[in-house]
Design a protein around this motif. Sequence first.
Motif, short mmCIF file in Angstrom:
data_model
loop_
_atom_site.label_atom_id
_atom_site.label_comp_id
_atom_site.label_asym_id
_atom_site.label_seq_id
_atom_site.Cartn_x
_atom_site.Cartn_y
_atom_site.Cartn_z
N GLY A 19 0.80 -1.21 0.00
CA GLY A 19 0.00 0.00 0.00
C GLY A 19 0.83 1.26 0.00
O GLY A 19 0.31 2.36 0.15
N CYS A 20 2.15 1.10 -0.20
CA CYS A 20 3.05 2.24 -0.10
C CYS A 20 4.29 1.99 -0.95
O CYS A 20 4.79 0.86 -1.00
N LEU A 21 4.75 3.02 -1.61
CA LEU A 21 6.00 2.94 -2.38
C LEU A 21 6.90 4.12 -2.03
O LEU A 21 6.46 5.27 -2.07
N PRO A 22 8.15 3.84 -1.72
CA PRO A 22 9.10 4.94 -1.60
C PRO A 22 9.30 5.54 -3.00
O PRO A 22 9.24 4.84 -4.01
N VAL A 23 9.55 6.84 -3.05
CA VAL A 23 9.77 7.53 -4.31
C VAL A 23 11.23 7.97 -4.34
O VAL A 23 11.68 8.69 -3.44
N GLY A 24 11.95 7.51 -5.35
CA GLY A 24 13.37 7.82 -5.45
C GLY A 24 13.71 8.57 -6.71
O GLY A 24 13.09 8.40 -7.75
N GLU A 25 14.71 9.45 -6.58
CA GLU A 25 15.21 10.22 -7.72
C GLU A 25 16.69 10.45 -7.53
O GLU A 25 17.12 10.89 -6.46
N ASN A 26 17.47 10.13 -8.55
CA ASN A 26 18.93 10.29 -8.48
C ASN A 26 19.53 9.58 -7.28
O ASN A 26 20.41 10.11 -6.60
N GLY A 27 19.01 8.40 -6.97
CA GLY A 27 19.55 7.60 -5.87
C GLY A 27 19.15 8.05 -4.48
O GLY A 27 19.64 7.51 -3.50
N LYS A 28 18.29 9.03 -4.38
CA LYS A 28 17.86 9.54 -3.07
C LYS A 28 16.36 9.39 -2.88
O LYS A 28 15.58 9.50 -3.82
N LEU A 29 15.96 9.19 -1.65
CA LEU A 29 14.55 9.11 -1.28
C LEU A 29 13.99 10.53 -1.27
O LEU A 29 14.48 11.39 -0.54
N VAL A 30 12.97 10.78 -2.12
CA VAL A 30 12.42 12.13 -2.22
C VAL A 30 10.96 12.21 -1.79
O VAL A 30 10.38 13.29 -1.72
N GLY A 31 10.35 11.06 -1.50
CA GLY A 31 8.96 11.07 -1.09
C GLY A 31 8.44 9.68 -0.82
O GLY A 31 9.15 8.69 -0.98
N MET A 32 7.19 9.65 -0.41
CA MET A 32 6.48 8.38 -0.20
C MET A 32 5.13 8.51 -0.89
O MET A 32 4.51 9.59 -0.87
N LEU A 33 4.66 7.42 -1.46
CA LEU A 33 3.38 7.38 -2.13
C LEU A 33 2.57 6.24 -1.54
O LEU A 33 3.05 5.11 -1.51
N THR A 34 1.37 6.54 -1.08
CA THR A 34 0.50 5.50 -0.54
C THR A 34 -0.71 5.34 -1.45
O THR A 34 -1.03 6.23 -2.26
N ASP A 35 -1.39 4.20 -1.29
CA ASP A 35 -2.62 3.99 -2.05
C ASP A 35 -3.63 5.07 -1.69
O ASP A 35 -4.40 5.53 -2.52
N ARG A 36 -3.59 5.53 -0.47
CA ARG A 36 -4.49 6.60 -0.03
C ARG A 36 -4.16 7.93 -0.73
O ARG A 36 -5.05 8.69 -1.11
N ASP A 37 -2.86 8.20 -0.94
CA ASP A 37 -2.47 9.40 -1.68
C ASP A 37 -3.09 9.39 -3.07
O ASP A 37 -3.60 10.40 -3.55
N ILE A 38 -3.04 8.23 -3.72
CA ILE A 38 -3.58 8.10 -5.07
C ILE A 38 -5.09 8.29 -5.07
O ILE A 38 -5.63 9.10 -5.82
#
Length: 138
Positions: A33-52
């Motif tokens: 129900g959740c995915l870490p969001v990565g960009e350029n090798g760094k954690l930049v956010g979190m995405l949950t099913d609730r966010d969507i």
Amino acid sequence: MKIAEIMTTNVALTAPDEKLQRAADIMLSKDVGCLPVGENGKLVGMLTDRDITVRGIARGLGADASVRDVMNTDIRYCFQDQDVDEVARNMAELQVRRLPVISRDKDLVGIVSLADFAHSGDNRSSETLVKGVAVPHH
């Protein structure tokens, strides 16, 4: 006991420019129900099913919107060498059910969830966490 001993290491990741449909498909296929969001090798956010579903739909966004449009950028995390009790207390205070786990070099190495605590055998930490996140909303 350290978080590294109970965390899930096989973590699916998404990118901020990924479409919500693709991120939701990853969640479905991985049964998360959740995915870490990565960009350029760094954690930049979190995405949950609730966010969507809630944030995205409330803003009138569709499946072609970007993860960046609904992801949470207020990233809370823990370190893999932190004590399980300490992380459980922190998660309870924050009222979160999962946290990304990073190394001291700030690389994503896993994710720890309520389920990981429940299966850890550390009943005190599990109880602390459940009491913190299972707060009734009136």
